[in-house]
Design a protein around this motif. Structure first.
Motif, PDB file in Angstrom:
ATOM      1  N   TYR A  52       4.986 -10.365  -4.437  1.00 58.24           N
ATOM      2  CA  TYR A  52       6.173  -9.512  -4.491  1.00 58.24           C
ATOM      3  C   TYR A  52       6.480  -8.972  -3.103  1.00 58.24           C
ATOM      4  N   GLN A  53       7.766  -8.875  -2.823  1.00 59.75           N
ATOM      5  CA  GLN A  53       8.214  -8.317  -1.555  1.00 59.75           C
ATOM      6  C   GLN A  53       8.428  -6.808  -1.645  1.00 59.75           C
ATOM      7  N   ALA A  54       8.539  -6.297  -2.877  1.00 60.97           N
ATOM      8  CA  ALA A  54       8.746  -4.866  -3.068  1.00 60.97           C
ATOM      9  C   ALA A  54       8.204  -4.444  -4.427  1.00 60.97           C
ATOM     10  N   VAL A  55       7.771  -3.194  -4.501  1.00 56.95           N
ATOM     11  CA  VAL A  55       7.400  -2.582  -5.772  1.00 56.95           C
ATOM     12  C   VAL A  55       8.285  -1.358  -5.967  1.00 56.95           C
ATOM     13  N   LEU A  56       8.968  -1.331  -7.099  1.00 53.95           N
ATOM     14  CA  LEU A  56       9.876  -0.238  -7.427  1.00 53.95           C
ATOM     15  C   LEU A  56       9.248   0.604  -8.534  1.00 53.95           C
ATOM     16  N   PHE A  57       9.273   1.905  -8.372  1.00 50.02           N
ATOM     17  CA  PHE A  57       8.602   2.812  -9.291  1.00 50.02           C
ATOM     18  C   PHE A  57       9.589   3.728 -10.001  1.00 50.02           C
ATOM     19  N   ASP A  58       9.278   4.030 -11.249  1.00 51.90           N
ATOM     20  CA  ASP A  58       9.857   5.180 -11.927  1.00 51.90           C
ATOM     21  C   ASP A  58       9.267   6.431 -11.271  1.00 51.90           C
ATOM     22  N   PHE A  59       9.868   7.585 -11.513  1.00 51.67           N
ATOM     23  CA  PHE A  59       9.330   8.813 -10.915  1.00 51.67           C
ATOM     24  C   PHE A  59       8.540   9.651 -11.914  1.00 51.67           C
ATOM     25  N   PHE A  60       9.229  10.286 -12.854  1.00 51.95           N
ATOM     26  CA  PHE A  60       8.564  11.196 -13.784  1.00 51.95           C
ATOM     27  C   PHE A  60       7.623  10.431 -14.715  1.00 51.95           C
ATOM     28  N   GLY A  61       6.344  10.776 -14.665  1.00 54.70           N
ATOM     29  CA  GLY A  61       5.355  10.102 -15.501  1.00 54.70           C
ATOM     30  C   GLY A  61       4.776   8.855 -14.854  1.00 54.70           C
ATOM     31  N   THR A  62       5.271   8.494 -13.693  1.00 52.64           N
ATOM     32  CA  THR A  62       4.753   7.313 -12.991  1.00 52.64           C
ATOM     33  C   THR A  62       4.215   7.738 -11.623  1.00 52.64           C
ATOM     34  N   LEU A  63       5.084   8.123 -10.727  1.00 50.76           N
ATOM     35  CA  LEU A  63       4.604   8.703  -9.471  1.00 50.76           C
ATOM     36  C   LEU A  63       4.123  10.142  -9.682  1.00 50.76           C
ATOM     37  N   GLN A  75       1.180  -0.897   4.059  1.00 51.02           N
ATOM     38  CA  GLN A  75       0.250  -1.534   4.989  1.00 51.02           C
ATOM     39  C   GLN A  75       0.175  -3.041   4.754  1.00 51.02           C
ATOM     40  N   ARG A  76       0.411  -3.455   3.509  1.00 49.89           N
ATOM     41  CA  ARG A  76       0.406  -4.883   3.181  1.00 49.89           C
ATOM     42  C   ARG A  76       1.746  -5.552   3.477  1.00 49.89           C
ATOM     43  N   GLY A  77       2.702  -4.785   3.940  1.00 48.52           N
ATOM     44  CA  GLY A  77       4.018  -5.334   4.223  1.00 48.52           C
ATOM     45  C   GLY A  77       4.919  -5.393   3.011  1.00 48.52           C
ATOM     46  N   VAL A  78       4.538  -4.699   1.930  1.00 47.37           N
ATOM     47  CA  VAL A  78       5.339  -4.667   0.708  1.00 47.37           C
ATOM     48  C   VAL A  78       6.208  -3.420   0.738  1.00 47.37           C
ATOM     49  N   ARG A  79       7.490  -3.581   0.501  1.00 49.23           N
ATOM     50  CA  ARG A  79       8.400  -2.452   0.531  1.00 49.23           C
ATOM     51  C   ARG A  79       8.306  -1.669  -0.782  1.00 49.23           C
ATOM     52  N   LEU A 127      -0.765  -7.714  -6.947  1.00 44.52           N
ATOM     53  CA  LEU A 127      -0.163  -8.305  -5.755  1.00 44.52           C
ATOM     54  C   LEU A 127      -1.075  -9.354  -5.142  1.00 44.52           C
ATOM     55  N   THR A 128      -0.458 -10.311  -4.505  1.00 46.53           N
ATOM     56  CA  THR A 128      -1.200 -11.212  -3.635  1.00 46.53           C
ATOM     57  C   THR A 128      -0.742 -10.917  -2.217  1.00 46.53           C
ATOM     58  N   PRO A 129      -1.574 -11.182  -1.236  1.00 46.52           N
ATOM     59  CA  PRO A 129      -1.163 -10.882   0.147  1.00 46.52           C
ATOM     60  C   PRO A 129       0.120 -11.610   0.509  1.00 46.52           C
ATOM     61  N   VAL A 130       1.000 -10.892   1.203  1.00 44.87           N
ATOM     62  CA  VAL A 130       2.207 -11.503   1.701  1.00 44.87           C
ATOM     63  C   VAL A 130       1.867 -12.334   2.938  1.00 44.87           C
ATOM     64  N   PRO A 131       2.167 -13.642   2.935  1.00 45.04           N
ATOM     65  CA  PRO A 131       1.799 -14.487   4.078  1.00 45.04           C
ATOM     66  C   PRO A 131       2.395 -13.984   5.380  1.00 45.04           C
ATOM     67  N   CYS A 132       1.602 -14.022   6.422  1.00 43.19           N
ATOM     68  CA  CYS A 132       2.094 -13.656   7.751  1.00 43.19           C
ATOM     69  C   CYS A 132       2.647 -14.900   8.441  1.00 43.19           C
ATOM     70  N   THR A 133       3.731 -14.711   9.166  1.00 47.70           N
ATOM     71  CA  THR A 133       4.306 -15.827   9.908  1.00 47.70           C
ATOM     72  C   THR A 133       3.691 -15.852  11.300  1.00 47.70           C
ATOM     73  N   VAL A 134       3.023 -16.941  11.620  1.00 47.71           N
ATOM     74  CA  VAL A 134       2.376 -17.080  12.929  1.00 47.71           C
ATOM     75  C   VAL A 134       3.326 -17.801  13.885  1.00 47.71           C
ATOM     76  N   PRO A 135       3.649 -17.174  15.001  1.00 46.10           N
ATOM     77  CA  PRO A 135       4.560 -17.826  15.937  1.00 46.10           C
ATOM     78  C   PRO A 135       4.008 -19.184  16.394  1.00 46.10           C
ATOM     79  N   ALA A 136       4.893 -20.132  16.536  1.00 43.86           N
ATOM     80  CA  ALA A 136       4.472 -21.468  16.983  1.00 43.86           C
ATOM     81  C   ALA A 136       4.093 -21.435  18.447  1.00 43.86           C
TER      82      ALA A 136
END
Length: 234
Positions: free
Chosen positions: A4-15, A108-112, A225-234
């Protein structure tokens, strides 16, 4: 398991931890000149009308509530009651101990990260004061957008602000407002938070027949989540 590129949360009762109306709401009823039980009954019955934002600003909305209760306080009393209600809702709000660490770990994992909340005028006003606020990339509030969950417009608004497709987002909530099935219909993956404290949580129109992923702790989001792949410059 998808990345996943992002995790979206409810507020009340979740966060936040489980929410119940505390004793501070009594002061609001007293300022309006009505029994606390009568005010609570109307607040429960009209939640979605108020959370849609279609009744106007906080003062206009509370004036409308007074009409439903059958009381007619002065403008000064309504203004005081709006401030009282803000304090009462804020007092009911306790951010989960794991919320900040989880949001920080995602970033820190690059997930929004983002917030999609059914709410009345109070939450947008006090959210910036909470520790979770700097860790949220987007915030979508029903009272500002003009509709409530499970309306797909809320989920689409968050995706649009993130410039992501719904399939790239994971949604996490306690299940109020049919939010989980709404997220799935909008094209997201959803998971229900079923923390032990939510047994007594104040929620409306709950997803009773949810058969998708269930978490017992907010920290378990990281396991989805699985780690988001990093793009390594050529």
């Amino acid at each position: 398991m998808p990345s996943y590129q992002a995790v979206l949360f409810d507020f009340f009762g979740t966060l936040t931890c489980s929410v119940q109306r505390g004793t501070a709401h009594q002061a609001t009823a007293e300022l309006l000149g009505c029994p606390s039980a009568a005010l609570t009954e109307v607040l429960d019955r009209t939640y979605y009308q108020r959370a849609s934002g279609r009744l106007g600003n906080a003062e206009a909305t509370l004036r409308w509530v007074c009409d439903q209760v059958g009381v007619h306080p002065s403008d000064r009393a309504v203004r005081a009651a709006v401030a009282s209600r803000h304090r009462a809702v804020r007092a009911d709000t306790r951010v989960r101990a794991e919320a900040v660490p989880v949001l920080a770990a995602l970033r820190q994992r690059g997930v929004r990260t983002g917030l999609i909340s059914d709410c009345t005028h109070e939450l947008p006003a006090f959210l910036p004061q909470l520790a979770v606020a700097p860790l949220l990339d987007v915030c979508v509030f029903s009272v500002q957008l003009g509709c409530c969950k499970p309306d797909p417009a809320l989920y689409r608004a968050a995706c649009r602000q993130l410039d992501l497709a719904p399939a790239e987002c994971l949604y996490v909530g306690d299940g109020g407002s049919q939010e989980l099935t709404g997220a799935v219909r909008a094209g997201m993956t959803a998971a229900r938070l079923a923390a032990p404290d939510l047994v007594d949580h104040l929620a409306f129109n709950v997803d009773r027949s949810w058969h998708g992923p269930v978490l017992t702790s907010l920290a378990e989001v990281l396991d989805l989540l699985t780690p988001v792949p990093c793009t390594v410059p050529a």
